[in-house]
Scaffold this motif. Structure first.
Motif, mmCIF file in Angstrom:
data_model
loop_
_atom_site.group_PDB
_atom_site.id
_atom_site.type_symbol
_atom_site.label_atom_id
_atom_site.label_comp_id
_atom_site.label_asym_id
_atom_site.label_seq_id
_atom_site.Cartn_x
_atom_site.Cartn_y
_atom_site.Cartn_z
ATOM 1 N N THR A 293 -5.917 0.686 -1.939
ATOM 2 C CA THR A 293 -4.742 1.000 -1.128
ATOM 3 C C THR A 293 -3.861 2.050 -1.799
ATOM 4 N N THR A 294 -3.684 1.931 -3.109
ATOM 5 C CA THR A 294 -2.895 2.928 -3.844
ATOM 6 C C THR A 294 -3.528 4.308 -3.737
ATOM 7 N N ARG B 51 0.268 -1.162 -7.311
ATOM 8 C CA ARG B 51 0.383 0.147 -7.962
ATOM 9 C C ARG B 51 0.190 0.041 -9.474
ATOM 10 N N VAL C 256 -2.938 5.748 -0.158
ATOM 11 C CA VAL C 256 -1.558 6.139 0.098
ATOM 12 C C VAL C 256 -1.212 7.428 -0.642
ATOM 13 N N ALA D 149 -0.157 -1.152 -1.314
ATOM 14 C CA ALA D 149 -0.187 -0.172 -2.400
ATOM 15 C C ALA D 149 0.958 -0.388 -3.374
#
Length: 291
Positions: A32-33, A211, A36, A207
């Protein structure tokens, strides 16, 4: 060459290089990080195109937008976000030259969706294409032993399962793009940032939770990946605006050949010969689907 086919071929090359880059340069990042950060840079790179389109009155085409527009955009964004994250998980767990041929049988899902939702007819040659694309999954999993071993291996393989689920969601995304760009006539310059920003918003909460402590050292890599994504999304969007999804999707998904070649030659991944055959079969199958 038809412009739509030309853009499809260019998109295939761009995305093939991108797939290889994800495996080579971004291992260890949460999916997800990664999504994004890359999408944020892609939006920034694409901003001049969007601003120019807005200044030329592109927004006027959305004056009659209603619930159908919102629903199609939302479905396509969510399917794209989920498909990309699942694909990242798949290549994190397995070799890119194993995952790519399985994941890129997207058109085998696109055509049935178009048949059921948009009323497209399924020709006998296209049925053969679906079977050939399925054979690609068999070959990608084949080592030695009994004829049913590849199916058992794929059933037990987490990367294979994730790649197939990702392919099905990418198919939903492809059909959504076709509807948005052709039936709903959303301009290309507005669709690209809508899609990128939508995926970013959907994945942002996860994210933020996942992170890493420090991203600053890798910002140049994220910027480079964002530029590739901006180009890839633009060429893909133009292709889907000019030709049916069942034609553009098979061509764009020949990116599997690029990814497999780069993964086998530059990364020295195992079973390269078997997987290049699988990639060729996948491309042959989806090409038959498009005929």
């Amino acid at each position: 060459m038809d412009p739509g086919l030309g853009y499809s071929v260019l998109a295939a090359v761009v995305w093939g290089v991108y797939l290889f880059g994800l495996k080579q340069y971004f291992e260890g990042y949460p999916a997800t990080t990664l999504s994004v950060c890359i999408n944020a840079f892609a939006i920034a790179f694409y901003l001049p195109v969007t601003l120019r389109a807005l200044s030329d009155g592109a927004a006027a085409s959305l004056s009659d937008a209603g619930a159908t527009h919102v629903g199609v955009v939302a479905l396509t964004v969510c399917a794209t976000a989920a498909a990309f994250v699942l694909f990242l998980y798949a290549i994190a767990d397995g070799d890119v030259s194993y995952v790519a041929p399985i994941n890129k049988v997207v058109p085998a899902f696109v055509l049935p969706i178009e048949v059921l939702v948009l009323g497209q007819l399924l020709a006998p040659l296209q049925v053969v294409g679906v079977l050939v694309a399925t054979l690609a999954i068999y070959v990608a999993n084949y080592r030695a032993g009994g004829l049913l071993d590849p199916f058992r291996r794929a059933a037990r393989s987490r990367p294979a399962q994730l790649a197939l689920l990702s392919a099905a969601l990418f198919a939903v995304s492809d059909v959504g793009k076709r509807v948005a760009l052709q039936e709903l006539a959303i301009p290309t310059a507005l669709w690209v940032p809508l899609l990128l920003a939508g995926v970013l918003v959907v994945l942002l909460p996860s994210a933020v939770r996942e992170r890493p402590d420090d991203l600053r050292g890798d910002l140049p890599k994220f910027a480079a990946a964002g530029a590739v994504v901006a180009l890839g999304e633009h060429t893909t969007t133009v292709a889907f605006s000019l030709v049916p999804a069942s034609v553009a999707s098979p061509i764009i998904n020949t990116q599997a050949i690029v990814a497999v070649l780069l993964g086998g030659v530059l990364l020295g991944e195992e079973h390269f010969r078997v997987r290049i055959v699988a990639a060729v079969l996948a491309v042959a199958g989806v090409t038959l689907i498009a005929l």
